[in-house]
Design a protein around this motif. Structure first.
Motif, PDB file in Angstrom:
ATOM      1  N   THR A   5       0.832  -1.206   0.000  1.00 26.70           N
ATOM      2  CA  THR A   5       0.000   0.000   0.000  1.00 26.70           C
ATOM      3  C   THR A   5       0.862   1.250   0.000  1.00 26.70           C
ATOM      4  OG1 THR A   5      -1.754  -1.162   1.191  1.00 26.70           O
ATOM      5  CG2 THR A   5      -1.818   1.244   1.251  1.00 26.70           C
ATOM      6  N   ASN A   6       1.856   1.290   0.875  1.00 24.16           N
ATOM      7  CA  ASN A   6       2.736   2.466   0.948  1.00 24.16           C
ATOM      8  C   ASN A   6       3.562   2.640  -0.321  1.00 24.16           C
ATOM      9  OD1 ASN A   6       1.856   3.440   3.418  1.00 24.16           O
ATOM     10  ND2 ASN A   6       3.287   2.180   4.566  1.00 24.16           N
ATOM     11  N   THR A  72       1.550   5.257  10.733  1.00 19.57           N
ATOM     12  CA  THR A  72       0.158   5.006  11.118  1.00 19.57           C
ATOM     13  C   THR A  72      -0.615   6.292  11.407  1.00 19.57           C
ATOM     14  OG1 THR A  72       0.807   2.866  11.986  1.00 19.57           O
ATOM     15  CG2 THR A  72      -1.338   3.699  12.674  1.00 19.57           C
ATOM     16  N   PRO A  73      -0.031   7.274  12.115  1.00 14.76           N
ATOM     17  CA  PRO A  73      -0.792   8.514  12.337  1.00 14.76           C
ATOM     18  C   PRO A  73      -1.128   9.268  11.047  1.00 14.76           C
ATOM     19  CG  PRO A  73       1.054   8.375  13.857  1.00 14.76           C
ATOM     20  CD  PRO A  73       1.221   7.271  12.856  1.00 14.76           C
ATOM     21  N   GLY A  74      -0.453   8.926   9.939  1.00 13.19           N
ATOM     22  CA  GLY A  74      -0.714   9.598   8.670  1.00 13.19           C
ATOM     23  C   GLY A  74      -1.859   9.005   7.874  1.00 13.19           C
ATOM     24  N   TYR A  75      -2.574   8.051   8.456  1.00 11.32           N
ATOM     25  CA  TYR A  75      -3.664   7.365   7.755  1.00 11.32           C
ATOM     26  C   TYR A  75      -4.683   8.357   7.180  1.00 11.32           C
ATOM     27  CZ  TYR A  75      -7.674   4.283   6.990  1.00 11.32           C
ATOM     28  OH  TYR A  75      -8.746   3.625   6.431  1.00 11.32           O
ATOM     29  N   ALA A  76      -5.184   9.249   8.002  1.00 14.07           N
ATOM     30  CA  ALA A  76      -6.206  10.202   7.545  1.00 14.07           C
ATOM     31  C   ALA A  76      -5.645  11.144   6.478  1.00 14.07           C
ATOM     32  CB  ALA A  76      -6.752  11.004   8.723  1.00 14.07           C
ATOM     33  N   LYS A  78      -3.264  10.390   4.300  1.00  7.25           N
ATOM     34  CA  LYS A  78      -3.188   9.602   3.065  1.00  7.25           C
ATOM     35  C   LYS A  78      -4.565   9.482   2.420  1.00  7.25           C
ATOM     36  CE  LYS A  78       0.181   6.648   5.164  1.00  7.25           C
ATOM     37  NZ  LYS A  78       0.526   5.252   5.477  1.00  7.25           N
ATOM     38  N   ILE A  79      -5.575   9.202   3.230  1.00  4.06           N
ATOM     39  CA  ILE A  79      -6.951   9.093   2.712  1.00  4.06           C
ATOM     40  C   ILE A  79      -7.351  10.406   2.033  1.00  4.06           C
ATOM     41  CG2 ILE A  79      -9.397   8.941   3.397  1.00  4.06           C
ATOM     42  CD1 ILE A  79      -8.213   6.232   3.532  1.00  4.06           C
ATOM     43  N   PHE A  80      -7.130  11.514   2.726  1.00  2.13           N
ATOM     44  CA  PHE A  80      -7.527  12.815   2.187  1.00  2.13           C
ATOM     45  C   PHE A  80      -6.845  13.106   0.848  1.00  2.13           C
ATOM     46  CE2 PHE A  80      -6.650  17.340   1.622  1.00  2.13           C
ATOM     47  CZ  PHE A  80      -7.939  17.826   1.528  1.00  2.13           C
ATOM     48  N   PHE A  81      -5.517  12.958   0.802  1.00  2.00           N
ATOM     49  CA  PHE A  81      -4.807  13.318  -0.423  1.00  2.00           C
ATOM     50  C   PHE A  81      -5.065  12.324  -1.558  1.00  2.00           C
ATOM     51  CE2 PHE A  81      -2.681  16.248   2.406  1.00  2.00           C
ATOM     52  CZ  PHE A  81      -2.611  17.382   1.606  1.00  2.00           C
ATOM     53  N   LEU A  82      -5.235  11.051  -1.242  1.00  2.00           N
ATOM     54  CA  LEU A  82      -5.625  10.106  -2.293  1.00  2.00           C
ATOM     55  C   LEU A  82      -7.007  10.449  -2.837  1.00  2.00           C
ATOM     56  CD1 LEU A  82      -4.318   6.724  -0.841  1.00  2.00           C
ATOM     57  CD2 LEU A  82      -3.504   7.862  -2.925  1.00  2.00           C
ATOM     58  N   ALA A  83      -7.919  10.824  -1.958  1.00  2.00           N
ATOM     59  CA  ALA A  83      -9.258  11.228  -2.406  1.00  2.00           C
ATOM     60  C   ALA A  83      -9.166  12.473  -3.303  1.00  2.00           C
ATOM     61  CB  ALA A  83     -10.170  11.484  -1.213  1.00  2.00           C
ATOM     62  N   CYS A  84      -8.304  13.407  -2.954  1.00  2.00           N
ATOM     63  CA  CYS A  84      -8.096  14.596  -3.795  1.00  2.00           C
ATOM     64  C   CYS A  84      -7.586  14.196  -5.176  1.00  2.00           C
ATOM     65  CB  CYS A  84      -7.103  15.552  -3.138  1.00  2.00           C
ATOM     66  SG  CYS A  84      -7.747  16.416  -1.695  1.00  2.00           S
ATOM     67  N   VAL A  85      -6.650  13.251  -5.219  1.00  2.00           N
ATOM     68  CA  VAL A  85      -6.115  12.770  -6.497  1.00  2.00           C
ATOM     69  C   VAL A  85      -7.230  12.118  -7.317  1.00  2.00           C
ATOM     70  CG1 VAL A  85      -4.541  11.118  -7.578  1.00  2.00           C
ATOM     71  CG2 VAL A  85      -3.748  12.524  -5.669  1.00  2.00           C
ATOM     72  N   VAL A  86      -8.053  11.318  -6.678  1.00  2.00           N
ATOM     73  CA  VAL A  86      -9.159  10.659  -7.384  1.00  2.00           C
ATOM     74  C   VAL A  86     -10.107  11.698  -7.975  1.00  2.00           C
ATOM     75  CG1 VAL A  86     -11.195   9.176  -7.114  1.00  2.00           C
ATOM     76  CG2 VAL A  86      -9.015   8.505  -6.061  1.00  2.00           C
ATOM     77  N   ALA A 111      -4.809   2.450  -4.581  1.00  2.00           N
ATOM     78  CA  ALA A 111      -4.113   2.744  -3.322  1.00  2.00           C
ATOM     79  C   ALA A 111      -5.101   3.031  -2.197  1.00  2.00           C
ATOM     80  CB  ALA A 111      -3.163   3.928  -3.506  1.00  2.00           C
ATOM     81  N   LEU A 112      -6.149   3.767  -2.511  1.00  2.00           N
ATOM     82  CA  LEU A 112      -7.181   4.081  -1.530  1.00  2.00           C
ATOM     83  C   LEU A 112      -7.881   2.806  -1.068  1.00  2.00           C
ATOM     84  CD1 LEU A 112      -8.425   6.545  -0.121  1.00  2.00           C
ATOM     85  CD2 LEU A 112      -9.933   6.810  -2.070  1.00  2.00           C
ATOM     86  N   GLY A 113      -8.177   1.931  -2.000  1.00  2.00           N
ATOM     87  CA  GLY A 113      -8.811   0.659  -1.632  1.00  2.00           C
ATOM     88  C   GLY A 113      -7.921  -0.188  -0.749  1.00  2.00           C
TER      89      GLY A 113
END
Length: 118
Positions: A5-6, A72-76, A78-86, A111-113
């Protein structure tokens, strides 16, 4: 799964660094003209807009790198920026070229999945 994933998130970030370079520095050069199928006249007229667009791609890459550095604290993050990319990829596919969906949005969707499953 975390490592895969990373690595995929890092690939998405590197793609956006590449987009930054193309749009900010190579827009009116042979590689930029060929990549975006531009005429030299259009490239010259739209160079400032492309540089602005490239800067935004740099922000997406920086956000993903930030999330990766936090672990691990960067989970949210990563979600936010991947969603922005999508969202950016889908918008680009609808307004510019369907190819953007495959080059930008699909890797981010995968990656988001993976991130949500990890």
């Amino acid at each position: 799964m975390n490592t895969v994933t990373n690595l995929l998130i890092a690939l998405v970030a590197l793609l956006h660094v590449y987009f930054l370079v193309l749009e900010m520095f190579l827009w009116d050069k042979p590689l930029g003209l060929k990549t975006f199928r531009l005429t030299p006249e259009f490239a010259a007229a739209s160079k400032a807009l492309a540089a602005n667009q490239g800067l935004y791609n740099g922000f997406l890459a920086a956000g993903l790198a930030w999330g990766l550095c936090l672990g691990t604290p960067g989970y949210a993050i990563k979600i936010f920026f991947l969603a922005c990319v999508v969202v950016a990829g889908i918008f680009g596919a609808l307004t510019v070229s369907r190819k953007i969906l495959y080059v930008q949005a699909v890797p981010a969707i995968v990656a988001l999945g993976l991130l949500t499953l990890a």
